[in-house]
Design an enzyme around this catalytic site. Structure first.
Site, PDB file in Angstrom:
ATOM      1  N   GLU A  47       0.857  -1.198   0.000  1.00  0.00           N
ATOM      2  CA  GLU A  47       0.000   0.000   0.000  1.00  0.00           C
ATOM      3  C   GLU A  47       0.893   1.249   0.000  1.00  0.00           C
ATOM      4  OE1 GLU A  47      -1.579   0.815   3.920  1.00  0.00           O
ATOM      5  OE2 GLU A  47      -3.368   1.786   3.122  1.00  0.00           O
ATOM      6  N   LYS A 127      -9.530   2.158  -1.955  1.00  0.00           N
ATOM      7  CA  LYS A 127      -9.748   1.582  -0.626  1.00  0.00           C
ATOM      8  C   LYS A 127     -11.116   1.963  -0.045  1.00  0.00           C
ATOM      9  CE  LYS A 127      -7.096   1.195   3.734  1.00  0.00           C
ATOM     10  NZ  LYS A 127      -5.863   1.696   4.393  1.00  0.00           N
ATOM     11  N   CYS A 172      -4.844  -2.952   2.841  1.00  0.00           N
ATOM     12  CA  CYS A 172      -4.534  -2.882   4.263  1.00  0.00           C
ATOM     13  C   CYS A 172      -5.716  -3.162   5.190  1.00  0.00           C
ATOM     14  CB  CYS A 172      -3.876  -1.550   4.609  1.00  0.00           C
ATOM     15  SG  CYS A 172      -3.144  -1.625   6.264  1.00  0.00           S
TER      16      CYS A 172
HETATM   17  N1  CDT Z   1      -2.988   1.454   6.433  1.00  0.00           N
HETATM   18  C1  CDT Z   1      -3.875   0.893   7.262  1.00  0.00           C
HETATM   19  O1  CDT Z   1      -5.026   0.701   6.903  1.00  0.00           O
HETATM   20  N2  CDT Z   1      -3.466   0.597   8.502  1.00  0.00           N
HETATM   21  C2  CDT Z   1      -4.307   0.104   9.541  1.00  0.00           C
HETATM   22  C3  CDT Z   1      -3.744   0.486  10.854  1.00  0.00           C
HETATM   23  C4  CDT Z   1      -4.634   0.210  11.981  1.00  0.00           C
HETATM   24  S1  CDT Z   1      -5.989   1.269  12.119  1.00  0.00           S
HETATM   25  C5  CDT Z   1      -5.374   2.749  12.673  1.00  0.00           C
HETATM   26  C6  CDT Z   1      -4.501  -1.411   9.501  1.00  0.00           C
HETATM   27  O2  CDT Z   1      -5.645  -1.872   9.545  1.00  0.00           O
HETATM   28  O3  CDT Z   1      -3.509  -2.143   9.460  1.00  0.00           O
END
Ligand code: CDT
Length: 309
Positions: A47, A127, A172
């Site tokens: 990502e 996303k 993600c």
């Molecule tokens: N980039 C991304 O979506 N990261 C989130 C971090 C946790 S939520 C603040 C994830 O789900 O891994």
């Protein structure tokens, strides 16, 4: 006739805020070359692969935020990646911050693309599950301002026929939601490519920090098994601008087994020879959707607001 694709999960180590895109692309091409030497037909990058994970900072000046966005793809910085991949005949996927004008309005998305072996962008996903918050919250060790900097994507999860199979994209936070994999599977996806940037520290529940890697694999493996599809999870890893990001990039078979896994927090390639037909082992048996699924008994699954009765 086997339907195999050798896939490379191309983890990236940290990207400094000052690191230019051109330098990142040099790193990506090095991984691409390594993948080609090992027979890969597809290389998956993380990502927001071209820059540091900028939502960790509150930036009141939109012009500064926009320095992290791409207005066209390919562009001058990424063209060498497209050209090398085309010369090698390899497909690839990566995420980037996308800024574009739609109907006279500027829109910004957290986007991933799939490029085929001829260098054509054959799939684009924006996303859907944007985590984090919209306002500056100085009490946090770092921000997670995806809800401020991006709009949620408006197109559903779906695959594209490419590179010998039905390939889908997610990004993600999507990987934590069972609906992501189920929607993909119901639409015929055989392999989901998922780049991520996941901090070790979660400010809202720091008591779960030690579980970040567990939750990562738990989600990817459950998603693969319960839907009978391949999952390729690829991290941006390591200490990036003083923020620790998990690694553990992996390729998960439709049985839920991890068949390849990164062991560093740096640029690293792990590969597996994936047979798309292995999805049938699960989908024709334990999770034969047509035979055993009972959608009429799950009416709240697609209801906007859950009710208790
Ligand atoms: N980039 C991304 O979506 N990261 C989130 C971090 C946790 S939520 C603040 C994830 O789900 O891994």
């Amino acid at each position: 006739m086997p339907r195999n694709l050798v896939v490379g999960a191309a983890q990236l180590g940290p990207i400094a805020r000052a690191e230019p895109r051109e330098a990142v692309v040099v790193r990506m091409i090095a991984l691409l070359d390594k993948a080609a030497a090992r027979g890969c037909g597809l290389v998956v990058f993380p990502e927001l692969a071209l820059t540091t994970f900028f939502p960790r900072w509150y930036m009141p000046d939109q012009a500064e935020v926009d320095t992290f966005f791409e207005t066209e793809m390919p562009n001058a910085a990424t063209l060498p990646l497209f050209e090398r991949a085309r010369a090698l005949g390899i497909g690839f996927s990566f995420g980037f911050a996308e800024k574009l004008e739609i109907g006279g309005r500027i829109r910004r998305f957290n986007t991933a693309i799939l490029v085929d072996g001829e260098g054509q962008i054959v799939h684009r996903y924006r996303k859907i599950h944007l985590p984090g918050h919209t306002e500056n919250e100085p009490w946090r060790a770092f921000q997670h301002l995806e809800k401020r900097y991006f709009e949620p994507g408006e197109e559903v999860f779906s695959p594209v026929t490419a590179l010998g199979g039905e390939i889908g994209l997610a990004i993600c936070n999507d990987r934590r939601w069972p609906e992501t994999y189920r929607e993909h599977a119901l639409r015929g996806t055989e392999m989901v490519l998922i780049g991520y940037n996941t901090p070790v520290h979660y400010p809202l529940a720091p008591e779960h920090d030690h579980l970040q890697c567990f939750h990562n694999h738990l989600s990817l493996q459950a998603g693969a098994y319960q839907n009978g599809l391949w999952v390729v999870g690829v991290a941006k890893a390591g200490k990036e601008e003083n923020c620790d990001l998990i690694g553990q990039s992996c390729i998960v078979a439709p049985t839920g087994e991890i068949v390849a896994q990164a062991s560093t927090l740096h640029d690293e390639l792990v590969i597996h020879d994936c047979d798309f037909d292995r999805c049938t082992e699960i989908r024709a048996n334990i999770f034969d959707f047509a035979k055993h699924r009972r959608p009429e008994m799950y009416p709240l699954l697609s209801a906007p607001i859950a009710t208790r009765r």
